[in-house]
Design a protein around this motif. Structure first.
Motif, PDB file in Angstrom:
ATOM      1  N   MET A 165       0.836  -1.190   0.000  1.00 21.73           N
ATOM      2  CA  MET A 165       0.000   0.000   0.000  1.00 21.73           C
ATOM      3  C   MET A 165       0.879   1.251   0.000  1.00 21.73           C
ATOM      4  O   MET A 165       1.973   1.228   0.552  1.00 21.73           O
ATOM      5  N   LYS A 166       0.350   2.316  -0.599  1.00 17.67           N
ATOM      6  CA  LYS A 166       1.069   3.595  -0.564  1.00 17.67           C
ATOM      7  C   LYS A 166       1.220   4.058   0.882  1.00 17.67           C
ATOM      8  O   LYS A 166       0.449   3.625   1.744  1.00 17.67           O
ATOM      9  N   THR A 167       2.189   4.937   1.104  1.00 17.79           N
ATOM     10  CA  THR A 167       2.366   5.447   2.475  1.00 17.79           C
ATOM     11  C   THR A 167       2.176   6.967   2.487  1.00 17.79           C
ATOM     12  O   THR A 167       2.214   7.609   1.439  1.00 17.79           O
ATOM     13  N   ARG A 168       1.979   7.469   3.684  1.00  6.11           N
ATOM     14  CA  ARG A 168       1.858   8.917   3.883  1.00  6.11           C
ATOM     15  C   ARG A 168       2.660   9.308   5.118  1.00  6.11           C
ATOM     16  O   ARG A 168       2.951   8.446   5.958  1.00  6.11           O
ATOM     17  N   LYS A 227       5.753   7.791   9.282  1.00  3.71           N
ATOM     18  CA  LYS A 227       5.334   7.140   8.028  1.00  3.71           C
ATOM     19  C   LYS A 227       4.301   6.063   8.321  1.00  3.71           C
ATOM     20  O   LYS A 227       4.553   5.153   9.125  1.00  3.71           O
ATOM     21  N   SER A 251       0.753   3.643   6.566  1.00  5.80           N
ATOM     22  CA  SER A 251       0.044   3.254   5.346  1.00  5.80           C
ATOM     23  C   SER A 251      -1.029   4.312   5.050  1.00  5.80           C
ATOM     24  O   SER A 251      -1.600   4.903   5.978  1.00  5.80           O
ATOM     25  N   ALA A 252      -1.278   4.546   3.759  1.00  6.16           N
ATOM     26  CA  ALA A 252      -2.203   5.622   3.364  1.00  6.16           C
ATOM     27  C   ALA A 252      -3.597   5.424   3.950  1.00  6.16           C
ATOM     28  O   ALA A 252      -4.331   6.373   4.209  1.00  6.16           O
ATOM     29  N   ALA A 254      -6.805   3.639  -1.763  1.00  6.95           N
ATOM     30  CA  ALA A 254      -5.579   4.441  -1.893  1.00  6.95           C
ATOM     31  C   ALA A 254      -5.048   4.403  -3.332  1.00  6.95           C
ATOM     32  O   ALA A 254      -4.196   5.216  -3.702  1.00  6.95           O
ATOM     33  N   GLU A 255      -5.542   3.471  -4.142  1.00  4.39           N
ATOM     34  CA  GLU A 255      -5.057   3.360  -5.528  1.00  4.39           C
ATOM     35  C   GLU A 255      -5.952   4.130  -6.495  1.00  4.39           C
ATOM     36  O   GLU A 255      -5.640   4.243  -7.671  1.00  4.39           O
TER      37      GLU A 255
END
Ligand SMILES: NC(=O)c1ccc[n+]([C@@H]2O[C@H](COP(=O)([O-])OP(=O)(O)OC[C@H]3O[C@@H](n4cnc5c(N)ncnc54)[C@H](OP(=O)(O)O)[C@@H]3O)[C@@H](O)[C@H]2O)c1
Length: 350
Positions: A1-4, A11, A13-14, A300-301
């Protein structure tokens, strides 16, 4: 998963996993074994951000959720960001399903709470520790000071405020930089968008709780939905009442249409909408089900364009909408106002 990134350097996971509903407010606590498996599956899928609190539990086991996470996440502890909260208790004298909250932001309470949370979560530190509600009878500087000490002692690495307002946040941030606020935010509850400029200025992240309006925005609930009056807060939430369902028909229809256009689900559009607003917004939807865990992560995608977000915002401003659950009533504080004022004047902790 993307991170933020929340704050300067946390940091995550989104999309995070809100774990409250596994133990609290959504019916009787879920089966421990099933939830342990679900938590392991969430890690495999890329979730690294887990949200709990000292008070997520049942009358029989008031700290059920921290205990569950402590055991289930132990093998993954160094891969994840573990967030918990302190500073409230329930008014047990109330017979309401959502009992009023009694805030307690006193340093000694915070320091006692962290010891219990660390023990139950089977760890020597938390990555994010929130004050669950602001205690209006304890100056926020004292609460922030206690959090600063916990950071210096290595018991927490970052801190935050749940249901923060701008004025209090600015005062707290001066004493000890705040990493994240955790406030209610969904298509049905947008009041905290007012906070965005201050959060941007101060570099503070926004963790969005109840991002699906307690599941309502998934469009999976119809007029026949029934919730247990003794254990499920949804039994008294206006958006799930027959009248609320009626008032929200158009909202659900528009959301479903948008979802169809994007080959997504209404829940995913609800999450993608807030993810597209700011790169430092992180929703933490809660679920007990594997399929939904994946569905929510995939939001998130999706990547909505600015114009799609604008279209959704315009729809939200004009479409008829019922009231939405706004949280439990805040009851009296643990400390008397006068006692607190005196102590603050004398530079003493209450
Ligand atoms: N700081 C605070 O004061 C505060 C207050 C409330 C919540 N929180 C945190 O925020 C987290 C999330 O909030 P929340 O659980 O109240 O509300 P939410 O995430 O908006 O909704 C959770 C509900 O939605 C359902 N759901 C989730 N994903 C779904 C999907 N894709 N399709 C259909 N239904 C779906 C879940 O049911 P199933 O389990 O059946 O899937 C659950 O009943 C909590 O777990 C907690 O960690 C914090």
């Amino acid at each position: 998963m993307k991170t933020r990134i929340l704050g300067k350097d946390l940091k995550v996971s989104a999309v995070g996993l809100g774990c409250m509903g596994m133990s609290h407010a959504y019916g009787p606590a879920a089966d421990k074994q099933e939830m342990t498996q679900l938590l392991a599956q969430s890690i495999n899928y890329g979730y690294t951000f887990f949200d709990t609190a000292e008070v997520y539990g049942t009358p029989e086991n008031p700290h059920d959720n921290e205990e569950l996470l402590g055991e289930a996440l132990k093998p993954y502890r160094n891969q994840i960001v573990l967030a918990s909260k302190c500073g409230i208790r329930f008014d047990e004298s109330s017979s309401a399903v959502n009992k009023p909250l009694i805030p307690d932001g006193r340093p000694e309470t915070i320091k006692r709470s962290i010891e219990g949370s660390l023990k139950r979560l089977q760890t020597d530190h938390l990555d994010l520790y929130y004050i669950h509600r602001i205690d209006r009878n304890v100056p926020i500087e004292e609460t922030a000071g206690a959090m600063k000490e916990l950071i210096e002692e290595g018991k927490i690495t970052h801190w935050g405020i749940s249901e923060a307002d701008e004025k209090t946040l600015r005062r707290a941030h001066k004493v000890c930089p705040v990493t994240a606020v955790q406030n209610r935010y969904s298509m049905m509850y947008r009041d905290y968008e007012e906070l965005f400029p201050a959060l941007e200025e101060l570099q503070i992240g926004f963790v969005a709780f109840s991002p699906l309006a307690n599941g309502f925005l998934s469009a999976k609930y119809g007029k026949d939905a029934r919730f247990d009056k003794k254990t499920d807060y949804r039994s008294m939430m206006p958006q799930f009442s027959p009248q609320g369902m009626e008032q929200n028909q158009k909202l659900i229809r528009y959301l479903t249409e948008m979802a169809d256009q994007k080959n997504a689900t209404p829940a995913q559009i609800s999450l993608a909408w807030m993810l597209a607003k700011k790169p430092w917004i992180v929703p933490i939807p809660g679920t007990r089900k594997y399929g939904r865990l994946i569905e929510n992560a995939q939001a998130a995608e999706i990547g909505l364009t600015d114009s799609e977000v604008k279209t959704l915002d315009q729809m939200l401003e004009t479409v008829p909408m019922s009231e939405v659950f706004g949280g439990s009533k805040i009851s009296k504080s643990s400390v008397k106002k006068t006692e607190c004022k005196e102590n603050w004047k004398n530079g003493k902790a209450v």
